[in-house]
Design a protein around this motif. Structure first.
Motif, short mmCIF file in Angstrom:
data_model
loop_
_atom_site.label_atom_id
_atom_site.label_comp_id
_atom_site.label_asym_id
_atom_site.label_seq_id
_atom_site.Cartn_x
_atom_site.Cartn_y
_atom_site.Cartn_z
N GLN A 208 0.91 -1.36 0.05
CA GLN A 208 -0.01 0.11 -0.13
C GLN A 208 0.86 1.14 0.03
OE1 GLN A 208 -3.77 -0.47 2.71
NE2 GLN A 208 -2.12 -2.02 3.56
N ASN A 210 3.53 4.12 -0.94
CA ASN A 210 4.14 4.75 -2.54
C ASN A 210 5.35 5.75 -2.13
OD1 ASN A 210 2.81 7.74 -2.34
ND2 ASN A 210 1.22 6.26 -1.54
N GLU A 214 4.09 7.09 -6.51
CA GLU A 214 4.17 6.01 -7.33
C GLU A 214 4.35 4.72 -6.27
OE1 GLU A 214 4.04 5.68 -10.58
OE2 GLU A 214 3.66 7.98 -10.75
N PRO A 215 3.43 3.74 -6.53
CA PRO A 215 3.83 2.53 -5.72
C PRO A 215 5.27 1.86 -5.92
CG PRO A 215 2.24 2.06 -7.40
CD PRO A 215 2.32 3.37 -7.74
#
Length: 394
Positions: A208, A210, A214-215
């Motif tokens: 979950q 980032n 951005e993950p």
């Protein structure tokens, strides 16, 4: 204890810490005095043995990169996605911030109750039989259980974790690659499960997370998991075992701690200095530079011998003595700078609680000196495979 390490003409050609046995300290002293910045032609690498030289390396990641290059070409160096040990700024700073919250002092302190429960359950064998192996029965399972629970790994799969971890720190490149391959395949399956059903664990948290909106990429998460597994149990296992070695070699120190348990944290710091769980780490030169008159070239490796630095008389008065009241004690066992070990508070807490409960549970602990000590097989780690003791219930 093992006899003093035999200093040989080719002793500098060390490829794994375990080649040195359990008493590398005479060799360290010899190298500090006569060749403290040594060029190892076989490895095309510099080896450093003095405290201040190693500090210089860790303070300048722009010169001494954490990336690894097997070809000698820095352009080919590995910038491993989520492995903080092999990542440079600014990415290192971004990634480290993601897991810092799992290792804050408050978070770690809240784990004390559970760690005590685990330790007490592991000491049951000693209570019942009067003997135990401090490594197999305590030092190994304790950190494995703790990090497995943090990662959300079920109990029946912990033994596989330990096996993979041992392979990854092996001096054998083939074993290392096999361990990484099997571990990553396992975590790839875990990631797929978590994507379907998130849980309250570190793996789900990484999924979950980032960075700059951005993950994380899957390879970065896998690198994180590998690092947490190895750093989360190998170092602590060795620290607990090495503390046992020190308390056996210096029984007066153990007696003082029993009489005043408040001395234990300081004693653990001295264990970290005296028998560092990690004896060396590596960097790659990415900018031609000079260190005390030596010319270090781009692409060359630099091996920093922490175990030698932690016994440097220029930093530690009477470095060959085990002094549980030593202050200051600015050892390098957990590194320095941006790569200071993220799990240091957890390792310290696990070791502290392990010995608090050992001393509380057993009024007498006798080490079986007739059983030879066997060093672990490791490229960088220092510890023993087994540490047999006889115990008497309090």
């Amino acid at each position: 204890m093992e006899n003093a390490y035999n200093i040989k003409k080719d002793a500098v050609q060390v490829e794994a810490v375990s080649e040195l046995g359990l008493n590398p300290f005479p060799w360290y002293e010899e190298m500090r005095k006569n060749d403290p910045i040594h060029f190892n032609e076989k490895l095309n690498a510099w080896e450093l043995f003095r405290y201040n030289d190693i500090l210089e390396v860790v303070k300048h990641p722009e010169i001494y990169s954490s990336r690894r290059s097997r070809s000698g070409d820095p352009a080919m160096a590995i910038q491993s996605g989520g492995n903080l040990l092999m990542t440079d700024p600014p990415r290192h700073r971004q990634l480290r911030s993601l897991v810092t919250q799992a290792f804050t002092p408050r978070t770690i302190a809240q784990m004390s109750g559970r760690i005590i429960e685990i330790v007490d359950s592991l000491l049951q064998k000693g209570r019942e039989t009067g003997h135990m192996d401090l490594i197999a029965d305590l030092a190994y399972p304790l950190p494995v259980i703790v990090i497995s629970e943090m990662l959300g790994i079920p109990p029946e799969e912990r033994d596989s974790f330990k096996a993979w971890s041992d392979l990854i720190v092996s001096p054998s490149y083939a074993d290392l690659e096999r361990g990484r391959k099997e571990l990553r395949a396992y975590f790839q399956n875990v990631l797929q499960q978590r994507k379907q059903h998130l849980q309250d664990d570190l793996v789900s948290g990484l999924l979950q997370a980032n960075v700059d909106g951005e993950p994380l990429q899957e390879t970065e998460i896998l690198d994180f998991c590998e690092l947490l597994l190895v750093a989360g149990n190998e170092t602590t296992t060795n620290l607990i075992g090495n503390a046992g070695l020190c308390f056996d070699e210096y029984p007066e120190a153990a007696r003082e701690i029993r009489e005043d348990i408040s001395l234990l944290p300081s004693a653990i710091e001295e264990v970290l200095r005296f028998r560092s769980p990690v004896q060396r780490f590596g960097r790659t030169v990415v900018v031609d530079t000079e260190l005390d008159g030596r010319q270090l070239k781009v692409g060359q490796r630099v091996f920093c011998w922490i175990g030698a630095a932690n016994r440097d008389p220029a930093q530690f008065p009477d470095p060959g003595s085990f002094n549980i009241r030593r202050t200051p004690n600015r050892h390098l066992a957990f590194g320095q700078g941006i790569h200071f070990c993220l799990g240091a508070p957890l390792a310290r807490l696990e070791t502290k609680l392990a010995f608090e409960r050992l001393f509380h549970t057993f009024k007498d602990i006798q080490f079986q000196r007739d059983v030879p000590l066997e060093p672990i097989s490791s490229f960088f780690g220092y510890g023993v495979e087994h540490l047999l003791v006889q115990v008497q219930n309090a």
